[in-house]
Design a protein around this motif. Structure first.
Motif, short mmCIF file in Angstrom:
data_model
loop_
_atom_site.label_atom_id
_atom_site.label_comp_id
_atom_site.label_asym_id
_atom_site.label_seq_id
_atom_site.Cartn_x
_atom_site.Cartn_y
_atom_site.Cartn_z
N ILE A 35 -0.19 -6.35 -2.28
CA ILE A 35 -1.49 -5.88 -1.83
C ILE A 35 -2.38 -7.07 -1.45
O ILE A 35 -2.45 -8.07 -2.16
CB ILE A 35 -2.19 -5.05 -2.92
N PHE B 3 -5.47 1.19 -0.94
CA PHE B 3 -5.17 0.54 -2.21
C PHE B 3 -5.45 -0.95 -2.10
O PHE B 3 -4.59 -1.72 -1.68
CB PHE B 3 -3.73 0.80 -2.64
N LEU C 206 2.30 1.84 -3.46
CA LEU C 206 1.29 2.33 -4.40
C LEU C 206 0.89 3.76 -4.09
O LEU C 206 0.69 4.58 -4.99
CB LEU C 206 0.06 1.42 -4.36
N GLU D 192 0.83 -1.21 0.00
CA GLU D 192 0.00 0.00 0.00
C GLU D 192 0.86 1.25 0.00
O GLU D 192 0.58 2.22 -0.74
CB GLU D 192 -0.92 0.01 1.22
N LEU E 210 2.34 -3.84 -6.08
CA LEU E 210 1.07 -4.46 -6.42
C LEU E 210 0.97 -5.92 -5.99
O LEU E 210 -0.07 -6.33 -5.44
CB LEU E 210 0.83 -4.31 -7.92
N ALA F 115 -5.46 -0.73 -6.91
CA ALA F 115 -4.07 -0.72 -7.38
C ALA F 115 -4.01 -0.98 -8.88
O ALA F 115 -3.26 -0.31 -9.62
CB ALA F 115 -3.25 -1.77 -6.62
N ILE G 147 5.05 0.62 -8.50
CA ILE G 147 3.86 -0.15 -8.85
C ILE G 147 4.18 -1.64 -8.96
O ILE G 147 3.48 -2.49 -8.38
CB ILE G 147 3.25 0.35 -10.18
N TYR H 289 1.25 6.84 -6.60
CA TYR H 289 0.09 7.64 -6.97
C TYR H 289 0.36 9.13 -6.75
O TYR H 289 0.08 9.97 -7.63
CB TYR H 289 -1.14 7.21 -6.17
#
Length: 498
Positions: free
Chosen positions: A196, A209, A131, A128, A193, A214, A189, A135
């Motif tokens: 997650i 996320f 990400l 998280e 990812l 995500a 990313i 972002y």
């Protein structure tokens, strides 16, 4: 490229609201972040508590001059594409600061997690944090740098990509390039990812996320990067079986249209609404102002884009498909219910406080549009038409007020309808136009049109209410890149060209 350095304390604000408060806290946050639960709590601050809706919508071609007597500077300045040298709520400066605060929180969480290598309980929070950091930087580079262009990204100035938590009052940062920022975003990313886990967020998953959020963010990133195969990959991973239709808002349904305005307003940003993939609490007056500002979508916009002809029109027939959004207010304050202000008092007995809105950062509708555009670019026209028709089936109604329903036999989009409506033999161009027109309506009042203007290098024309003056923002106008905040400029960060 000439290197520029930023000497600023803006990132110190992530854990506290000011330098004084920050310095009163324990300098080494790792002594406090000693459990997965505490890291998870910190990560609630890793999302910008600021919005871009006000300035992005006003800069776009969604915004007309509604001719009301006056407008706040935070709304007027971006309509004229003027540099905004103030830090009011909803300004670019406020968004810059709020986003770097969120990035700083993510970095503090990552530092704490690094003290527990191999402990599975921390893995979803590491994902998280990565990400959230990606972002934040993506949104900043989108607004404050040129749009990604493979041919120029290695020389276009980026924004500082910060990967370490602040330990000093004055930090040293390098702006580097758009290409470098994109490389770092993609790195975060790809690393984050797979970590997650939806199981980590049992209380309020829509504010974190999740796997769906995500992957939704990844579709936006790769669409800007023009890596269309990756857009498809992540869009299909965001939803079971790649089926997005069940997650779209049923705007044209009898149930939705019969709801009271306040109910619609609440539903639009509710965590239980399936279309919402990522929400954030943002300090903003947008909830009270989005329909009353002078510069924004108004009655002319509604007449042309919501009630006017669109690609679902039945040939040689008076029967037309129009958008089913319910509208309220007078001509100068017309709106569809999307935002509600949440006013938080400083204490129970106070008469003053801070305004907030729940901001939808990522939605199912955006993922569907991103997938459709990727399919168009890859020549998969049938798949793109399927997505556009799925969307239309949840938005379009008949213009017959006695029968305001969607009929697939009448309103299904076909290749021939696209060619006829846009007057082109170029199916790809027609599909892109259909897509962008749908997106323009779907996200009005949300600033998303600005992203398409940047990606497709579209010109923008703003005309005053009396029609006497027009202002043009051309495809190569340097004002398309928002100027960096005054505080960062005075600290040594290189300005964007003007």
């Amino acid at each position: 490229m000439k290197k520029s350095f930023l000497y600023t304390s803006l990132l110190l604000l992530a854990i506290s609201s000011g330098c004084k408060k920050y310095l009163e806290k324990t300098p080494d946050m790792r002594t406090e972040l000693d459990s997965p639960e505490k890291v998870a709590e910190l990560l609630t601050s890793a999302y910008p508590r600021a919005t871009y809706f006000t300035f992005a919508e006003a800069m776009s071609d969604n915004a007309e001059d509604k001719g009301v007597a006056s407008s706040d500077l935070v709304n007027a300045a971006p309509w004229f594409w003027r540099d905004m040298e103030f830090r009011d709520l909803d300004s670019p400066d406020f968004y810059w600061q709020g986003t770097y605060k969120a990035i700083a929180a993510a970095n503090h969480a990552l530092e704490a997690i690094a003290q527990h290598p191999g402990e599975d309980a921390y893995k979803p929070y590491k994902g998280e944090a990565l990400l959230a950091r990606a972002y934040g930087h993506f949104m900043l580079v989108t607004f404050f740098s040129k749009a990604y262009n493979k041919g120029t990204a290695a020389s276009d100035p980026g924004i500082p990509y910060v990967t370490q938590p602040e330990k000093v009052v004055v930090g040293k940062y390098e702006r580097k390039t758009v290409a470098y920022v994109y490389e770092q975003i993609e790195k975060d990313i790809l690393e984050g990812l797979p970590l997650i886990s939806n199981a980590a967020y049992k209380g309020a998953p829509k504010y974190h996320f999740t796997v769906a959020a995500a992957n939704a963010f990844a579709t936006r990133f790769y669409l800007f990067k023009k890596d269309y195969a990756k857009v498809l990959e992540h869009a299909n991973k965001a939803f079971p079986g790649g089926n997005i239709l069940p997650f779209l808002r049923e705007v044209n349904s009898v149930a939705y249209r019969s709801q009271e305005p306040l109910v619609k307003e609440a539903e639009y940003t509710k965590a239980t609404t399936k279309a919402n993939l990522l929400l954030a609490e943002a300090n903003s007056v947008w909830g009270r102002s989005y329909f009353s500002y002078r510069y924004g979508p108004g009655f002319k916009f509604v007449q042309k884009y919501l009630w006017g002809d669109n690609v679902t029109r039945v040939s040689r027939s008076d029967r037309r498909g129009i958008f089913g959004f319910m509208l309220y207010g007078r001509e100068e304050t017309i709106r569809t219910p999307k935002f509600r202000e949440h006013f938080v008092k400083t204490d129970v007995n106070a008469t003053f406080g801070d305004p907030y809105v729940m901001a939808p950062l990522l939605t199912a509708e955006e993922v569907l549009f991103n997938r459709a555009e990727a399919n168009i670019e890859l020549g998969n026209y049938d798949a793109a038409l399927k997505d556009l028709n799925d969307y239309a089936s949840t938005r379009i109604i008949s213009n017959d007020s006695n029968d305001p329903n969607y009929y697939p036999q009448l309103f299904t989009i076909t290749e021939q309808k696209i060619r006829d409506f846009y007057g082109t033999f170029d199916l790809k161009a027609g599909l892109i136009s259909s897509l962008l027109d749908f997106k323009r309506v779907e996200f009005f009042f949300e600033g998303m049109r600005w992203f398409d203007i940047l990606r497709h290098n579209l010109p923008v024309v703003h005309t005053t209410f009396d029609g006497r003056n027009s202002y043009v923002l051309g495809p190569n106008d340097p004002r398309r890149v928002i100027q960096i905040p005054q505080e960062a400029q005075s600290a040594g960060l290189e300005l964007n060209p003007r």
